[in-house]
Each structure stands twice: as structure tokens, then as C-alpha cells.
Scaffold this active site. Structure first.
Site, PDB file in Angstrom:
ATOM      1  N   GLN A 157      -9.050 -23.696  29.527  1.00 30.27           N
ATOM      2  CA  GLN A 157      -9.717 -23.422  30.462  1.00 30.27           C
ATOM      3  C   GLN A 157      -9.555 -24.674  31.665  1.00 30.27           C
ATOM      4  OE1 GLN A 157     -13.940 -21.692  31.321  1.00 30.27           O
ATOM      5  NE2 GLN A 157     -12.331 -20.013  30.492  1.00 30.27           N
ATOM      6  N   ASP A 177     -14.430 -16.749  25.881  1.00 31.08           N
ATOM      7  CA  ASP A 177     -14.631 -17.258  27.116  1.00 31.08           C
ATOM      8  C   ASP A 177     -16.024 -17.824  27.059  1.00 31.08           C
ATOM      9  OD1 ASP A 177     -13.844 -18.160  29.755  1.00 31.08           O
ATOM     10  OD2 ASP A 177     -14.659 -15.837  30.489  1.00 31.08           O
ATOM     11  N   SER A 204     -15.123 -19.755  36.127  1.00 29.38           N
ATOM     12  CA  SER A 204     -13.221 -19.891  35.523  1.00 29.38           C
ATOM     13  C   SER A 204     -11.844 -19.357  36.855  1.00 29.38           C
ATOM     14  CB  SER A 204     -13.246 -18.622  34.148  1.00 29.38           C
ATOM     15  OG  SER A 204     -14.026 -18.928  33.138  1.00 29.38           O
TER      16      SER A 204
END
Length: 307
Positions: free
Chosen positions: A289, A216, A240
């Protein structure tokens, strides 16, 4: 002035952070980050949820994919409650759903993340790999991001300086592109080397959790690069929305991993990002993502001597 923690202390704190305590009935409690203030890092929630799911699956099955949706921002003021639902235990595959929750404004638990993870017994099968490993300088040729962050910290807004320079358990060396250092539009590509700062236990479950944690980092910032904006200058707001990982091959998260990120699209206040993670020339994991990205007017710092 406090002494800077050693690499071993930083990694020990990370392992403690990624060690949810069992509460019974497939429920776990993910600990708070030591000294944490503000919002929970998304990679922390994903890794804690993955570990909780792993602990309800037979040892002969390992995680091969996870898909997570971020629902609300988490707070480092509270631990994270993790509820695991055993959705499938088949002949070859198992599936788990994990809901991560924290107290809301009224004190009642509210979900901050939903995660689905799939696990498989080891099975031989057809194999191919059609991907190019990026040609970039090796980690021994590059400066650590930690050194560069310290050098540019004085130019940052004070509100972000502590987070920007705090010691981290993951060592990063950028080979091409740094989204937080952009001065103008750039190609939406980043290549960085990552590894835990000290030796990890040999348990593959821990290495998958650490990779989930570090996956991440930097990824969402790739979609901001073509627009010449920087969160460092207060020009963009981002968060996110979802996160997916596919684990392809064994790896060690305490040895150098090359993380290649690119962003093929942004629009509608969203940016889409892809990641490929290599070790020793082999693709070991893939990541995807989507996140919210919005241009904002930068806060103007008052001149010296002004209130």
C-alpha cells in the site's frame, strides 16, 4: 448507557456489512456500517468490491490478487454502489473490474474506488516459499489492543476518542510496535495478531473478504513511525492511495493471523508499506500500500475553564 455488543454480534454485523445486495446487471449495493458516522473505512470498500466481483465468477475460480485505487473519501451516510465489469473469462483465469461509487455534493454518483481482481481455477504447480516468519510472542502472551485503547483513551483528543474505543469485530494483539502509540522515532516495523472475534462460516469467499477488510488496519501507520509523529496527537494527516493483496494459500480469518508490516520508504508526502500475513507458520497473503502522509500542526486543546 448501552450494553457492549457481544463478539458474535460484532462479527454478525461485519458479515452483514460485507454482503452487498444484488441490483441486477452485475450491479450491487454495499450496505452502510451500522451506526457509522464519518468516513468509510477503506478495508470495507475493498472487501465489498471483492465480494461483488466474486459473485460474477464461476465457483471453481478463487481470487488470487486484487489491486485497488482510492479516489475519494467515502461517507458512512450512504450505501456504496458497486458496478462490476466482466473483463475476462479465460481457460484458467478471470478478471473483473469494480467501480465503487457514492453520491457527490450535487447528488450524482461519483467513483470513490476502482478495483481490479483476478481469479484462477485451482491448478497444481511449482512451489517454493522464501520468507522468514517473524519471531514474536504468541497471541496468548499478549494484551488485547482493546484493553490498551481503553487505558489510554483519556489522553486522546475528544473528537477521536469514540472511533478509537468503539468495539470492533476484529481482535488485535500487537507483538511489536504500535504506530498510534509512538512517542518518538521508531523502526518502521509492526507485528500484530489478528482474527475475527467469533466463528465465521466455512465459505472461503468470506474469509478472503474478512482478510481484505483487516489488511487495511495499521498498514499505513507503519510509514509514519520513523518520523515520531502520531495521528492520535493530531500531528499527521494520512489517507490510503492504493492497496494490493495477493492470496497465496488457504486460511481461516477466525483463527490467529500474524500480520508483519514494514515500510522501506517515504517521501514526497507519500509512504510505502508492505505486509506479509502468516498462519501456522505459512505465508498466506501479501499486501502492499502507498498512502499520503503529511505533517500538520497539532490542534491545541484549550485549558480547562477557557472558551
Amino acid at each position: 448507557m448501552t450494553d457492549k455488543p457481544t463478539d458474535e454480534q460484532l462479527v454478525a454485523d461485519l458479515l452483514a456489512l460485507l454482503d452487498p445486495a444484488p441490483l441486477g446487471d452485475d450491479r450491487y449495493e454495499g450496505p452502510r456500517k451500522k451506526g457509522g458516522v464519518g468516513r468509510v473505512f477503506g478495508g470495507q470498500v475493498i472487501a465489498q468490491a471483492l465480494i461483488a466481483a466474486e459473485r460474477t465468477v464461476d465457483d471453481d475460480r478463487s481470487a488470487h490478487s486484487l489491486h485497488a485505487y482510492f479516489l475519494r473519501g467515502g461517507s458512512e451516510d450512504h450505501p456504496i454502489q458497486l458496478a462490476v465489469d466482466r473483463q475476462l473469462d479465460g481457460g484458467s483465469f478471470s478478471n473483473r473490474r469494480v467501480v465503487a461509487s457514492q453520491p457527490g455534493p450535487d447528488g450524482d454518483l461519483q467513483p470513490i474506488l476502482n478495483l481490479a481482481a483476478s481469479f484462477q481455477k485451482h491448478q497444481p504447480g511449482l512451489e517454493h516459499e522464501r520468507v522468514e516468519v517473524p519471531s514474536v510472542p504468541g497471541p496468548d502472551e499478549l494484551e488485547s489492543d482493546e484493553v490498551l485503547r481503553e487505558r489510554v483513551a483519556a489522553d486522546m483528543p475528544e473528537r477521536a476518542r469514540h472511533f478509537f474505543t468503539e468495539p470492533r469485530p476484529i481482535e488485535i494483539k500487537a507483538a511489536t510496535g504500535r504506530h498510534w502509540l509512538t512517542e518518538g522515532p521508531q523502526e518502521p516495523v509492526q507485528n500484530s495478531w489478528f482474527r475475527a472475534r467469533s466463528r465465521l462460516p466455512d465459505d472461503p469467499v468470506i474469509h478472503r473478504a474478512v482478510l481484505a477488510y483487516l489488511s487495511d488496519m495499521q498498514l499505513l501507520g507503519t510509514s509514519i513511525m520513523p518520523h515520531g509523529l502520531s495521528w492520535m496527537r493530531g500531528e499527521v494527516k494520512s489517507a490510503s492511495l492504493d492497496h494490493a493483496i495477493w492470496f497465496h494459500a488457504p486460511f481461516r480469518a477466525d483463527e490467529w493471523l500474524l500480520y508483519h508490516c514494514d515500510s522501506p520508504w517515504s517521501g514526497g508526502s507519500r509512504g510505502f508499506n508492505r505486509g506479509e500475513i502468516f498462519q501456522n507458520g505459512r505465508l498466506v497473503a501479501s499486501v502492499a500500500q502507498e498512502g499520503m502522509i503529511r505533517r500538520v500542526e497539532p490542534r491545541v486543546r484549550p485549558a480547562a475553564g477557557k472558551n
